[in-house]
Design an enzyme around this catalytic site. Structure first.
Site, mmCIF file in Angstrom:
data_model
loop_
_atom_site.group_PDB
_atom_site.id
_atom_site.type_symbol
_atom_site.label_atom_id
_atom_site.label_comp_id
_atom_site.label_asym_id
_atom_site.label_seq_id
_atom_site.Cartn_x
_atom_site.Cartn_y
_atom_site.Cartn_z
ATOM 1 N N ASN A 28 0.856 -1.190 0.000
ATOM 2 C CA ASN A 28 0.000 0.000 0.000
ATOM 3 C C ASN A 28 0.900 1.251 0.000
ATOM 4 O OD1 ASN A 28 -2.439 1.407 -0.062
ATOM 5 N ND2 ASN A 28 -2.492 1.598 2.156
ATOM 6 N N HIS A 33 7.510 5.626 0.797
ATOM 7 C CA HIS A 33 8.183 4.384 0.390
ATOM 8 C C HIS A 33 8.986 4.618 -0.892
ATOM 9 C CE1 HIS A 33 4.544 2.616 2.517
ATOM 10 N NE2 HIS A 33 5.542 2.013 3.146
ATOM 11 N N GLN A 61 3.524 -9.044 13.608
ATOM 12 C CA GLN A 61 3.652 -7.758 14.289
ATOM 13 C C GLN A 61 2.303 -7.099 14.581
ATOM 14 O OE1 GLN A 61 6.025 -6.258 10.857
ATOM 15 N NE2 GLN A 61 5.021 -4.305 11.219
ATOM 16 N N LYS A 149 12.288 7.316 8.842
ATOM 17 C CA LYS A 149 12.299 7.875 10.202
ATOM 18 C C LYS A 149 10.891 8.038 10.763
ATOM 19 C CE LYS A 149 16.531 10.606 10.114
ATOM 20 N NZ LYS A 149 17.076 11.974 10.257
HETATM 21 O O1 PAF Z 1 7.689 -0.529 8.553
HETATM 22 C C1 PAF Z 1 7.092 -1.494 8.037
HETATM 23 O O2 PAF Z 1 6.394 -1.370 7.038
HETATM 24 C C2 PAF Z 1 7.219 -2.861 8.690
HETATM 25 O O3 PAF Z 1 7.276 -2.774 10.073
HETATM 26 C C3 PAF Z 1 8.393 -3.686 8.135
HETATM 27 C C4 PAF Z 1 9.726 -3.041 8.475
HETATM 28 C C5 PAF Z 1 8.253 -3.844 6.634
HETATM 29 C C6 PAF Z 1 8.392 -5.086 8.768
HETATM 30 O O4 PAF Z 1 7.221 -5.773 8.483
#
Ligand code: PAF
Length: 286
Positions: A28, A33, A61, A149
């Protein structure tokens, strides 16, 4: 650009390319990004190398009550954006590929860094992040990995993981990308209504005010943080924390150290985080 879903094909595509700049994501994608992908490409310089982006919504997570199921999955659009940004390989494994058996070996980061702030309000979050990132590093074996960050504590936790476990990868940080009006870009902004998007700006404004008061000499930190929380509450937020911390280890602020103000708060059903850095004042030279 190559879209790859399985590990053997990825390893084949990577073979012979020792310089690999890696941007792990949950998809997404937004401009933040893509800025990391462009930074990855620039970091490789003229050396022959590959920019690899992973897209994987990591169940480990997310707590059971969190938005794992609703998290937007937009692979086709993400790939178009990545191609335009100069990515060479997109690694988009499914859960069976990354977790073919229950992931009982996990990376547990130290409590003093990982059980505070985000880790306090999202227990287990950094275990999930460190475990998947360590696993992705083993699969991709990058020379450089880039993290924004915007997820400040995540960046600190991963830096320490790489350092303490002697992982052969250089961690690079990307600045937070903001909208024209200053809203930190986040995949979760797509959950906000139009009115909430306007209000969402208050989070960074609150952080800016906190930093301004500190810079003006106010040192009653508890009062500063409590007032910032109260201000957000008065504007309809449910804040988890608004704090001022040292940049390098997120400990309590000290004079003459670079500081960072961090906040997490819910606006309606959406939980947002943001932070602003404050450089240490330059030493006074005679
Ligand atoms: O920041 C994110 O999108 C996630 O925490 C990561 C680093 C891709 C790990 O799943």
């Amino acid at each position: 650009m190559n879209l790859i879903h399985d590990i053997p094909t990825l390893r084949q595509a990577l073979a012979g390319h020792t310089q690999r700049a890696f941007v792990p994501t949950m998809g997404n994608l937004h401009d933040g990004h893509l800025a990391l992908v462009r930074q990855a490409k620039a970091a490789l310089g003229s050396a022959p190398g590959l920019v690899v982006t992973s897209i994987f919504v990591n169940r480990l997570q997310f707590a059971p009550h969190e938005d794992f199921d609703q998290y937007p999955r937009t692979l086709e659009r993400d790939c178009e954006l990545l191609q335009a940004a100069g990515c060479d390989i997109v690694f988009a494994p499914d859960e069976q590929t990354l977790y073919p058996e229950p992931q009982t070996y996990k990376v547990h980061p130290p409590a003093e860094l990982a059980d505070i702030l985000e880790g306090h309000f999202r227990p287990g979050f950094f275990v999930g992040v460190c475990t998947v990132v360590a696993k992705l590093f083993n699969i991709v074996q990058p020379s450089i990995a880039l993290f924004g960050k915007k997820d400040y504590q995540q960046l600190m936790v991963l830096r320490q993981m790489v350092r303490q476990l002697a992982m052969p990868v250089e961690i690079m940080a990307g600045e937070t990308t903001r909208s024209d009006v200053g809203l930190a870009l986040s995949s979760r902004n797509s959950y906000l209504s139009v009115a909430e998007k306007d209000e969402a700006l208050s989070l960074s404004q609150t952080l800016r005010q906190l930093l301004a008061r500190w810079q003006a000499g106010e040192r009653d930190l508890q009062a500063l943080e409590a007032e910032a929380m109260a201000q957000l509450r008065a504007q309809g937020w449910q804040p988890d924390y608004v704090v001022l911390r040292r940049q390098h280890d997120l400990g309590a602020p000290l004079e003459h150290t670079p500081l960072v103000a961090l906040a997490a708060a819910k606006l309606g059903a959406t939980r947002l985080i943001d932070n602003l850095e404050l450089a240490a004042p330059a030493p006074i030279t005679p």
